[in-house]
Design an enzyme around this catalytic site. Structure first.
Site, short mmCIF file in Angstrom:
data_model
loop_
_atom_site.label_atom_id
_atom_site.label_comp_id
_atom_site.label_asym_id
_atom_site.label_seq_id
_atom_site.Cartn_x
_atom_site.Cartn_y
_atom_site.Cartn_z
N ARG A 1 0.84 -1.20 0.00
CA ARG A 1 0.00 0.00 0.00
C ARG A 1 0.87 1.24 0.00
O ARG A 1 1.91 1.25 0.67
CB ARG A 1 -0.88 0.01 1.24
N VAL A 2 0.47 2.26 -0.71
CA VAL A 2 1.33 3.43 -0.80
C VAL A 2 1.50 4.11 0.55
O VAL A 2 2.55 4.69 0.82
CB VAL A 2 0.86 4.45 -1.85
N ASP A 3 0.52 4.00 1.43
CA ASP A 3 0.67 4.59 2.77
C ASP A 3 1.80 3.92 3.53
O ASP A 3 2.29 4.44 4.51
CB ASP A 3 -0.60 4.38 3.61
N ASP A 4 2.17 2.73 3.10
CA ASP A 4 3.20 1.98 3.82
C ASP A 4 4.60 2.18 3.25
O ASP A 4 5.56 1.63 3.77
CB ASP A 4 2.89 0.47 3.77
#
Ligand code: ATP
Ligand code: MG
Length: 692
Positions: A560-563
């Site tokens: 995930r891009v948040d990660d």
């Protein structure tokens, strides 16, 4: 090598127009692939010869048409389904651009159909009445049952008649809280038959989570069973439903009927708590109803179901899928991604409480007239060989599971696999998280005896069906890559500014135009739908996932891009570091998060689960870090390795990194919503090991 040459040859003679599809340029050139021979695993000649899509060339031909003429491509496929009335002039209508007004997606609008009719009646009419639709394998070995297409139809009709009788109408919501019994797909299909909207809640969720979902859609009826045995544990589902119904009544939502199936192998009727005025035993009423039930014809755009996302990243989202496009899309993706043939026996280990169970346990297989196995129990009960025992018992040919299961079985001795024949297997599948190359190889070499292609299917609750997936007869595979987009899917990678990037690159995974299986809204919150998915990069559907494309055009999901972790200016996907750790023979599972770092901006913090029986040691810590340095580079070396007896996971088995981030930064009072966590004890164990 003959294989290899055959593929390269077929790529060299690719139709020239295919070059217009930018991300396929590389593969069309052929030489790119030839130079990377070592990374590639080719399907056998025999496999390709019999496949629906036998070569990259054929894929390109079909893909090209699906992009250049989506209306023609999809209406040709849709025509093979039963429609009471054909769709209107416009096959689809879409606006994916917030700047041009509200987001809107419609497919086959005006078409009148019913998905239950297409799953059951159509197959019975086609002569499949006596074919087995569902093989049910109970928790205890030796406890099993089957339903043919005609029997399934009869069961569905009886329940549908009952639901109509108690006043459930087209458009009404029905909440379902059932384990993997036959009654679960039966219930989904009965709802679909009468045009009711099912909201299946995974029967592992707490009373609060269930109550939230009941309050959200205010059903007249909740369908459950008294208890279930998973492994050696008995879970009293009815008690959880009672508590949830009490809680929702406190919020002003009262449910008239709680239809309860008596799951005798887990718990007897007599010991079940009961509320006379509300609770009804399934077995007391359903068998009395007629085994035929007229279908409620619905518009292609009428809602079929409501389903909440897994909750890996925060508050679950109530995804709404409609009938026509979803039907066409799940059936088609099932057929091609698994190279399905009528002689196949298919087993997907997912629970119907997740999207995978909706699209690829219930609807996709039944729409294809397939025989599918459903399994009530736990994959390691009574021992870690259970899956392969089931494969041999039913002669399963297509086996679809999740990386978390593969990794957990890898922790145990290979002997649990090799003691079974597994000769029937021909296609394997993976979904839910990126599959680490080392887990991929174990799955491929050991489970599939190096002869079964693996369909690593990237998709989401929101997408309804597969988006990026290998077609097993067409593509040479690279372990850990989901390969190429499915027909009709314009997958693109954009940079921070939302500009598409071509060729070899890394960025945000988006989709450029609609596809039939796309979700149409979030239940009761169209604004959140637009904000979450369409505002970040105007003009695109944003998946939330990061992805890179290699020089051959293969797609690699990076998490995930948040990660994404930013170490001294290097953007590092969690998947890459985790795969390097898991490739260490003593590492069973790993989860990596970023933590604040004075010098580097962010540092890498790795939680590591070891193979059964391996003790923690400083030496091992060093050797794990060395693995990452060697495989990726010194900049990606973890600053900290935190021993983890287990990792916090969602109930569908995905690692919950947001909780790990809090543990890593020692913000222990800010763990947030942990209600979708499978085993809350894991968190305490992790905290206890923080300084070991
Ligand atoms: P939430 O959206 O509530 O945080 P979730 O995203 O885990 O939960 P799902 O819709 O079940 O809920 O999962 C979809 C996500 O799973 C994808 O966005 C992706 O991150 C991951 N995923 C699924 N299949 C694959 C795959 N084959 N390879 C890599 N990642 C995958
Ligand atoms: Mg998601």
């Amino acid at each position: 090598t003959t294989n290899h040459l055959r593929h390269v040859e077929s790529m060299a003679t690719m139709p020239s127009g295919a070059g217009n599809i930018p991300h396929l340029n590389a593969i069309v050139l052929g030489e790119a692939l030839a130079s990377e021979e070592n990374d590639l695993i080719f399907p056998s000649d025999d496999f390709s010869r019999q496949a629906h899509v036998p070569s990259p060339r054929k894929y390109l031909e079909m893909y090209k048409r699906s992009i250049e003429d989506p209306a023609g491509f999809w209406s040709d496929i849709a025509s093979s389904f039963y429609w009471k009335q054909k769709w209107g002039q416009q096959v689809y209508l879409e606006n994916l651009d917030v700047r041009k007004g509200n987001i809107r997606i419609e497919w086959f609008k005006g078409g009148i159909t019913n998905i239950c009719y297409n799953c059951l009646d159509s197959n019975v009419e086609a002569g499949l009445g006596d074919k087995i639709a569902l093989y049910w394998e109970g928790n205890e070995p030796g406890v099993d049952a089957t339903l043919t297409y005609i029997q399934l139809l009869h069961n569905v009709c009886q329940l549908a008649n009952y639901l109509k009788d108690i006043g459930v109408k087209k458009g009404d919501a029905v909440v379902v809280y059932l384990p993997m019994l036959m009654e679960l797909p039966i219930t989904m299909l009965a709802c679909a038959r009468i045009g009711a909207v099912h909201s299946v809640v995974f029967a592992g969720f707490s009373a609060e989570s269930l109550a939230q979902r009941i309050v959200d859609c205010k059903p007249k009826v909740v369908i459950t069973c008294n208890a279930v045995k998973r492994g050696s544990k008995v879970i009293h589902l009815k008690d959880i439903v009672d508590a949830a119904l009490f809680e929702s009544s406190q919020s002003g939502v009262s449910v008239d009927v709680c239809l309860t199936y008596e799951n005798q192998s887990a718990m007897k009727k007599e010991s079940t708590k009961w509320q006379e005025e509300r609770d009804v035993w399934w077995q007391d009423v359903i068998p009395k109803y007629p085994t035929t039930c007229a279908v409620e014809w619905v518009d292609a755009e009428d809602p079929l179901f409501l389903l909440y996302t897994s909750g890996s990243t925060g508050k679950p989202k109530g995804v709404v899928h409609t009938t026509g496009g979803y039907m066409v899309y799940t059936a088609t993706t099932f057929k091609y991604a698994f190279d399905y043939k009528p002689s196949d026996i298919y087993w997907c280990t997912a629970d119907c409480g997740w999207i995978t169970g909706h699209s690829y346990v219930t609807y996709g297989p039944l729409l294809n007239g397939a025989s599918a196995v459903i399994f009530e129990g736990a994959p390691n009960y009574p021992n870690p060989g259970r899956c392969w025992d089931i494969v041999d018992k039913y002669q399963v040919t297509i086996f679809y599971t999740a990386p978390t299961l593969v990794r957990s079985l890898m922790r145990d001795s290979d002997e649990y696999v090799t003691r079974y024949s597994r000769k029937s297997l021909r296609v394997l599948g993976s979904v839910g998280e990126p599959i680490n190359p080392s887990a991929w190889r174990w799955f491929f070499n050991l489970v599939g005896d190096s002869k079964c292609p693996i369909s690593d299917t990237w998709w989401q609750t929101e997408t309804g069906g597969f988006m990026i997936t290998p077609l097993p007869g067409a593509w040479p595979q690279k372990p850990g890559s989901a390969t190429f987009p499915f027909f009709g899917v314009q997958a693109v990678i954009v940079d921070e500014k939302g500009v598409e990037i071509e060729g070899e690159c890394s960025g945000y995974l988006c989709v450029k135009s609609s596809w039939p299986g796309a979700f149409r809204t979030l239940y009761g919150d169209h604004e959140r739908y637009e904000t979450t998915y369409f505002k970040p990069f105007p003009g695109y559907y944003f998946s939330g996932d990061g992805c890179s494309r290699d020089k051959d055009g293969y797609h690699w999901l990076t998490g995930r891009v948040d990660d994404v972790i930013n170490v001294s200016g290097h953007r590092i996907g969690t998947a890459e570091v985790e795969s390097a750790l898991v490739s260490h023979p003593q590492c069973a599972e790993a989860a990596v998060v970023g933590v604040e770092h004075e010098v580097k901006g962010q540092g890498i913090y790795a939680f590591v689960t070891l193979v059964e029986g391996v003790p923690y040691s400083e030496e091992l810590r060093k050797s794990l870090i060395l693995n990452v340095r060697k495989q990726i580079g010194a900049f990606a070396a973890p600053d900290k390795v935190h021993w983890a007896p287990g990792l916090p996971k969602t109930r569908s088995g995905k690692i919950m990194r947001r909780i790990l981030r809090k543990i890593a930064s020692r913000q222990l009072d800010e763990l947030g919503d942990t209600s979708t966590l499978a085993d809350p004890n894991v968190v305490e164990q992790l905290i206890a090991l923080a300084d070991v």
